[in-house]
Scaffold this motif. Structure first.
Motif, short mmCIF file in Angstrom:
data_model
loop_
_atom_site.label_atom_id
_atom_site.label_comp_id
_atom_site.label_asym_id
_atom_site.label_seq_id
_atom_site.Cartn_x
_atom_site.Cartn_y
_atom_site.Cartn_z
N ARG A 44 0.82 -1.20 0.00
CA ARG A 44 0.00 0.00 0.00
C ARG A 44 0.87 1.26 0.00
O ARG A 44 0.51 2.26 -0.65
N GLN A 51 0.31 6.65 -6.81
CA GLN A 51 -0.89 7.46 -7.04
C GLN A 51 -0.61 8.94 -6.85
O GLN A 51 -1.12 9.79 -7.58
N GLU A 77 -2.53 -4.96 -7.58
CA GLU A 77 -3.96 -5.07 -7.30
C GLU A 77 -4.53 -3.76 -6.76
O GLU A 77 -5.64 -3.35 -7.15
N LEU A 78 -3.80 -3.09 -5.90
CA LEU A 78 -4.29 -1.82 -5.38
C LEU A 78 -4.41 -0.77 -6.48
O LEU A 78 -5.38 0.00 -6.52
N ARG A 80 -4.86 -1.47 -9.68
CA ARG A 80 -5.97 -1.91 -10.53
C ARG A 80 -7.30 -1.47 -9.94
O ARG A 80 -8.18 -0.95 -10.64
N GLN A 81 -7.44 -1.64 -8.62
CA GLN A 81 -8.67 -1.23 -7.95
C GLN A 81 -8.88 0.28 -8.04
O GLN A 81 -10.02 0.77 -8.00
N ALA A 82 -7.80 1.02 -8.14
CA ALA A 82 -7.88 2.48 -8.24
C ALA A 82 -8.15 2.94 -9.67
O ALA A 82 -8.21 4.15 -9.93
N GLY A 83 -8.30 1.98 -10.58
CA GLY A 83 -8.63 2.32 -11.95
C GLY A 83 -7.44 2.50 -12.87
O GLY A 83 -7.61 2.91 -14.03
N TRP A 108 -4.23 -11.04 -6.56
CA TRP A 108 -4.17 -10.27 -7.81
C TRP A 108 -5.27 -10.75 -8.74
O TRP A 108 -5.34 -11.92 -9.11
N GLN A 109 -6.17 -9.85 -9.15
CA GLN A 109 -7.33 -10.21 -9.96
C GLN A 109 -7.13 -9.95 -11.44
O GLN A 109 -8.06 -10.17 -12.23
#
Length: 513
Positions: A44, A51, A77-78, A80-83, A108-109
């Motif tokens: 994170r 970011q 993954e973080l 990716r989740q943030a777009g 990881w998706q």
């Protein structure tokens, strides 16, 4: 002030080796902290940094085979989740990861691509931001071919790289390049800086260094350091400011210390620079002892110093009988001959704090034990790399600068200032009682403009001036290196050694205000 404060953020005083960092991690785990939770926090911290400082870029995450790769999966993954548009390349299949790294990989998706020449060619494209999560601080061998291929591709396209913990290919303990290494724009490390972040060439590869505290506290770091042979810190005000001499209403010239510089006929400019620096840093009186025919050179631009003729060993002994002399410098500008060696031995026999520089060091190249036999913690040796190699020929560069300085301090029983753009200051274990731990300081950054003739003589004079005022040797050496560096930044392009002493009063004024 120096730009290091702008290039680093986080807790900066302690510097932990890779082994000490593992011990600090274990201390956290012993308190009940979950290891995977720590990995998530690390990921994170990197994702948050990306970011904040690298918005809008397509992101390519390179995951190594171990826990550093696990950090990379979490970062990916973080983001990716943030777009963010994220591509992930891994050095092993997802089902090949173990322990915490396996949990991270499972979370990881997105799609995991194998890291090979074809995927590197497509994923490392212009406009990409690369997350280097290949190898961390445990790396102790050259990188394999695929990692090297990734480095070359990034270099070819001049891609920005954010390194996780340390740029892959840099030794965390020495800062040396293990065959090849990423040149990162930013490095996000965890807990504390490592020596490889501060020592060259690692410092250049790390780029902007961000230290994410995670769940670590100072007690973890100090406990980890206390169990090892070395205590490393970044050189800064916290180390020595409380020891810095300050002038009081009752002070006079004698109470502010009487420094002695041994000057030479061969290179009198060195002694003149050292003398001026010692006076500018606060020494109340300064005597130059040199052959009579060159004394007018010393007096020409410094009428406030005392000049005494010293052509023979007997002259030196007589001068040293003055009990008001509190510290002395031998070697700056002196030839590495028998006369210089005798001057050093006489100086050390006087039991005063001393700085041995230049020819005073090289004079013992063929008999270093003669010098080390008189070693004391209040004797400061200030070698550059060439002089160090002559005194300690078996301490190979491959050991790393910090380890070489540590071993030199142990062997010589002196305080060592191993000079360079990443100067290391080492205190011998004898200076801290029964403990066999060596204290080390790494100077984070120095002005490149200090690479000029006479700069080292100014540094020797600064150490001398602080020793003369009664400052402890280790702290005096550290403060002198700091002032020297700050003066270099203040003078900037066009700097010559004569400029440096004149910058000291203003730096002191700013510091004390």
């Amino acid at each position: 002030m120096a730009p290091d404060a702008k290039n680093m953020s986080g807790p900066l005083d302690l510097v932990l080796t890779s082994a000490q960092m593992r011990a600090a991690e274990q201390a956290l785990f012993d308190r009940g902290v979950d290891s995977f939770a720590l990995m998530r926090d690390a990921g994170r911290a990197v994702a948050d940094h990306v970011q904040q400082f690298w918005p809008g870029h397509k992101v390519t995450v390179l995951c190594g085979p171990g826990n550093n790769g696990g950090d990379g999966f979490i970062v990916a993954e973080l983001l990716r989740q943030a777009g963010r548009d994220v591509t992930l390349l891994a050095m092993r299949p997802v089902d090949g990861y173990r322990n915490d790294a396996a949990k991270a990989a499972a979370g990881w998706q997105g799609t995991t691509l194998p890291m090979n020449h074809a995927t590197l060619a497509t994923a490392l494209a212009p406009e990409s931001l690369v997350i280097d999560a290949l190898f961390g601080i445990g790396l102790d061998r050259p990188l394999d071919d695929m990692a090297v291929a990734a480095i070359h591709r990034c270099r070819q396209l001049s891609l920005p790289v954010v390194a996780v913990d340390i740029p892959s290919g840099i030794s965390a303990d020495t800062g040396q390049v293990l065959g090849a290494a990423f040149a990162a724009s930013d490095t996000v490390t965890f807990g504390w800086p490592k020596p490889g972040h501060l020592l060259l060439p690692g410092r250049l590869h790390a780029g902007r260094l961000v230290v994410a505290p995670l769940g670590f506290d100072a007690a973890c770091g100090r406990e980890a350091q206390s169990r090892s042979a070395v205590d490393i810190r970044a050189n800064g005000l916290d180390v020595w400011l409380m020891h810095l001499p300050r002038v009081g209403a009752l002070d006079h010239k004698y109470s502010r210390g009487h420094a002695l510089v041994f000057g030479s006929q061969a290179m009198p400019g060195a002694g003149r620079l050292a003398a001026r620096a010692a006076r500018r840093i606060g020494a109340g009186m300064l005597t130059v002892a040199a052959p009579a025919e060159v004394l007018p050179l010393y007096m020409a631009d410094q009428p406030g110093l005392i000049a005494k003729p010293a052509a023979r060993a007997e002259d030196v002994v007589e001068i040293l009988m003055d009990s008001r002399i509190t510290a002395l410098l031998v070697g700056s500008g002196m030839l590495p001959d028998d006369a210089t060696r005798e001057a050093v031995l006489n100086a050390l026999a006087s039991a005063r704090a001393a700085v041995i520089d230049g020819g005073g060091l090289t004079a013992f190249a063929d008999r270093p034990q003669e010098l080390f036999g008189l070693g004391r913690a209040d004797v400061v040796l200030t070698p550059h790399e060439g002089e160090f190699a002559r005194l300690f020929p078996d301490l190979d560069v491959e050991l790393g600068k910090a380890e070489r300085a540590r071993l030199a301090a142990e062997r010589s029983r002196c305080t060592i200032v191993l000079k360079g753009a990443d100067t290391v200051i080492a205190q011998p274990p004898s200076a801290i009682g029964d403990a066999q731990q060596v204290r080390l300081l790494i100077n984070r950054e120095a002005s490149p403009h200090l690479a000029t003739a006479g700069s080292g003589d100014v540094l020797a004079g600064l150490v001398l001036g602080l020793l003369a005022q009664g400052m402890p040797a280790f702290e005096a050496a550290a403060a002198a290196v700091w002032f020297h560096s700050e003066a270099g930044f203040a003078a900037g392009p066009g700097l010559i050694a004569e400029d440096l002493p004149e910058r000291i009063p203003e730096i002191r004024r700013l510091l004390e205000s």
